[in-house]
Motif scaffolding. Structure first.
Motif, PDB file in Angstrom:
ATOM      1  N   GLU A  28     -24.708  31.714 -36.661  1.00 14.13           N
ATOM      2  CA  GLU A  28     -26.106  31.399 -36.903  1.00 14.13           C
ATOM      3  C   GLU A  28     -26.686  32.548 -37.719  1.00 14.13           C
ATOM      4  N   VAL A  29     -27.182  32.235 -38.902  1.00 13.69           N
ATOM      5  CA  VAL A  29     -27.649  33.277 -39.813  1.00 13.69           C
ATOM      6  C   VAL A  29     -29.105  33.031 -40.165  1.00 13.69           C
ATOM      7  N   GLY A  30     -29.930  34.057 -39.983  1.00 18.85           N
ATOM      8  CA  GLY A  30     -31.336  33.974 -40.330  1.00 18.85           C
ATOM      9  C   GLY A  30     -31.655  34.872 -41.503  1.00 18.85           C
ATOM     10  N   THR A  31     -32.400  34.340 -42.463  1.00 19.32           N
ATOM     11  CA  THR A  31     -32.829  35.116 -43.624  1.00 19.32           C
ATOM     12  C   THR A  31     -34.253  34.702 -43.962  1.00 19.32           C
ATOM     13  N   GLY A  32     -35.072  35.642 -44.370  1.00 13.12           N
ATOM     14  CA  GLY A  32     -36.416  35.313 -44.815  1.00 13.12           C
ATOM     15  C   GLY A  32     -37.219  34.579 -43.761  1.00 13.12           C
ATOM     16  N   LYS A  33     -37.746  33.409 -44.115  1.00 12.51           N
ATOM     17  CA  LYS A  33     -38.568  32.635 -43.187  1.00 12.51           C
ATOM     18  C   LYS A  33     -37.768  32.100 -42.014  1.00 12.51           C
ATOM     19  N   ASP A  34     -36.449  32.048 -42.163  1.00 10.72           N
ATOM     20  CA  ASP A  34     -35.599  31.529 -41.091  1.00 10.72           C
ATOM     21  C   ASP A  34     -35.104  32.650 -40.182  1.00 10.72           C
ATOM     22  N   THR A  35     -35.831  33.747 -40.111  1.00 10.04           N
ATOM     23  CA  THR A  35     -35.412  34.917 -39.350  1.00 10.04           C
ATOM     24  C   THR A  35     -35.167  34.571 -37.887  1.00 10.04           C
ATOM     25  N   ARG A  71     -29.021  38.370 -38.444  1.00 16.10           N
ATOM     26  CA  ARG A  71     -30.192  38.359 -39.323  1.00 16.10           C
ATOM     27  C   ARG A  71     -29.854  39.226 -40.538  1.00 16.10           C
ATOM     28  N   VAL A  72     -29.973  38.662 -41.730  1.00 13.35           N
ATOM     29  CA  VAL A  72     -29.697  39.392 -42.963  1.00 13.35           C
ATOM     30  C   VAL A  72     -31.015  39.687 -43.651  1.00 13.35           C
ATOM     31  N   ALA A 101     -35.264  35.993 -34.347  1.00 15.92           N
ATOM     32  CA  ALA A 101     -35.941  37.123 -33.711  1.00 15.92           C
ATOM     33  C   ALA A 101     -35.017  37.913 -32.797  1.00 15.92           C
ATOM     34  N   ASP A 102     -34.113  37.228 -32.113  1.00 13.09           N
ATOM     35  CA  ASP A 102     -33.252  37.900 -31.137  1.00 13.09           C
ATOM     36  C   ASP A 102     -31.785  37.893 -31.589  1.00 13.09           C
ATOM     37  N   ALA A 103     -31.530  38.104 -32.873  1.00 14.15           N
ATOM     38  CA  ALA A 103     -30.165  38.113 -33.403  1.00 14.15           C
ATOM     39  C   ALA A 103     -29.352  39.231 -32.775  1.00 14.15           C
ATOM     40  N   ASP A 104     -28.040  38.981 -32.642  1.00 13.46           N
ATOM     41  CA  ASP A 104     -27.137  40.001 -32.086  1.00 13.46           C
ATOM     42  C   ASP A 104     -26.943  41.167 -33.055  1.00 13.46           C
ATOM     43  N   LEU A 105     -27.010  40.872 -34.354  1.00 14.72           N
ATOM     44  CA  LEU A 105     -26.758  41.868 -35.388  1.00 14.72           C
ATOM     45  C   LEU A 105     -27.776  41.707 -36.509  1.00 14.72           C
ATOM     46  N   VAL A 106     -28.304  42.823 -36.976  1.00 11.57           N
ATOM     47  CA  VAL A 106     -29.196  42.829 -38.137  1.00 11.57           C
ATOM     48  C   VAL A 106     -28.482  43.578 -39.260  1.00 11.57           C
ATOM     49  N   ILE A 107     -28.278  42.904 -40.387  1.00  9.17           N
ATOM     50  CA  ILE A 107     -27.612  43.511 -41.545  1.00  9.17           C
ATOM     51  C   ILE A 107     -28.654  43.815 -42.606  1.00  9.17           C
ATOM     52  N   LEU A 108     -28.705  45.076 -43.023  1.00  5.84           N
ATOM     53  CA  LEU A 108     -29.631  45.491 -44.066  1.00  5.84           C
ATOM     54  C   LEU A 108     -28.897  45.479 -45.404  1.00  5.84           C
ATOM     55  N   ALA A 109     -29.237  44.516 -46.234  1.00  6.75           N
ATOM     56  CA  ALA A 109     -28.646  44.403 -47.571  1.00  6.75           C
ATOM     57  C   ALA A 109     -29.729  44.678 -48.607  1.00  6.75           C
ATOM     58  N   VAL A 110     -30.394  45.797 -48.425  1.00  8.07           N
ATOM     59  CA  VAL A 110     -31.510  46.190 -49.288  1.00  8.07           C
ATOM     60  C   VAL A 110     -31.065  47.372 -50.150  1.00  8.07           C
ATOM     61  N   PRO A 111     -31.825  47.734 -51.191  1.00  9.92           N
ATOM     62  CA  PRO A 111     -31.458  48.909 -51.988  1.00  9.92           C
ATOM     63  C   PRO A 111     -31.321  50.158 -51.122  1.00  9.92           C
ATOM     64  N   ASP A 112     -30.454  51.054 -51.520  1.00  6.67           N
ATOM     65  CA  ASP A 112     -30.189  52.263 -50.729  1.00  6.67           C
ATOM     66  C   ASP A 112     -31.470  53.010 -50.388  1.00  6.67           C
TER      67      ASP A 112
END
Length: 224
Positions: free
Chosen positions: A27-34, A6-7, A36-47
């Protein structure tokens, strides 16, 4: 290592990372395609938003951020955590291929986290290297100087050429060749030609006085 990701955050970094992971068959979830049980969550947000966003992610999956300057502590309370920073400038006008050949700073607090961070860097097409958490701000300062200040230098130099009625785009092959030549120093400072340097300073003082302090600082840093 991971099958679903999940990105969070679809800016330049997030969209590029999500695109590359999809290319690799994840399998990549972003936004509405999130997912829920992703193995990894990547935070690509401002610091400045990493800490708040991390706290909103339920405990369970691995959590990573892609900031070059931010400590892993920003991912509290998650313990299964790491960071991978792509050492590359990214553009929305290009796709995942812009990651190819770049390096990636891997920061992890455990062997398990290190294995996963290295895997992610390699999957993204990066050449991974280890970076201690305490060294991240200094490392990122160097990265910002090499990338951001290159823009500043070009814009400043281009302004001088425009004032001289010369084409500023002529600087681009010069800058590229300097990189291709392994950053070998040439020019008046390398030759010890201080009379030419003084001529530069005189011209700047007369026609671009706002640039003179920058030139002096860079000349001092460049001098052997």
């Amino acid at each position: 290592m991971f099958e679903s990701v999940r990105v969070i955050g679809m800016g330049r970094a997030g969209s590029t990372i999500a695109g590359r992971l999809r290319e690799r068959g994840l399998e990549v979830g972003t936004g509405k395609d999130t997912i829920a049980d992703a193995d990894l969550v990547i935070l690509a947000v401002p610091d400045s938003a990493i800490k708040e966003v991390a706290q909103a992610v339920p405990i369970g999956p691995w959590v990573a951020h892609v900031s070059g300057a931010t400590s892993l502590s920003a991912l509290d309370p998650h313990q299964r955590r790491f960071s991978v920073h792509p050492l590359q400038t990214l553009s929305r006008d290009r796709g995942p291929e812009q990651l190819d050949g770049a390096w990636g700073a891997v920061t992890a607090g455990s062997p398990a986290a290190h294995d996963r961070a290295t895997w992610l860097a390699a999957t993204l097409g990066l050449e991974p290297f280890d970076l201690a958490d305490a060294d991240k701000p200094l490392y990122h300062a160097g990265a910002a100087m090499a990338s951001n200040f290159l823009v500043t230098l070009y814009r400043t130099a281009a302004g001088l050429l425009e004032t001289s009625h010369a084409p500023p785009e002529a600087l681009v092959p010069l800058m590229r060749r300097t990189i291709e030549n392994g950053f070998a120093l040439t020019g008046p400072i390398a030759r010890g030609d201080w009379s030419t340097v003084e001529a530069h300073l005189h011209a700047l003082r007369e026609r671009a006085p706002e640039v003179e302090p920058l030139y002096r600082a860079l000349a001092e840093a460049t001098r052997p």
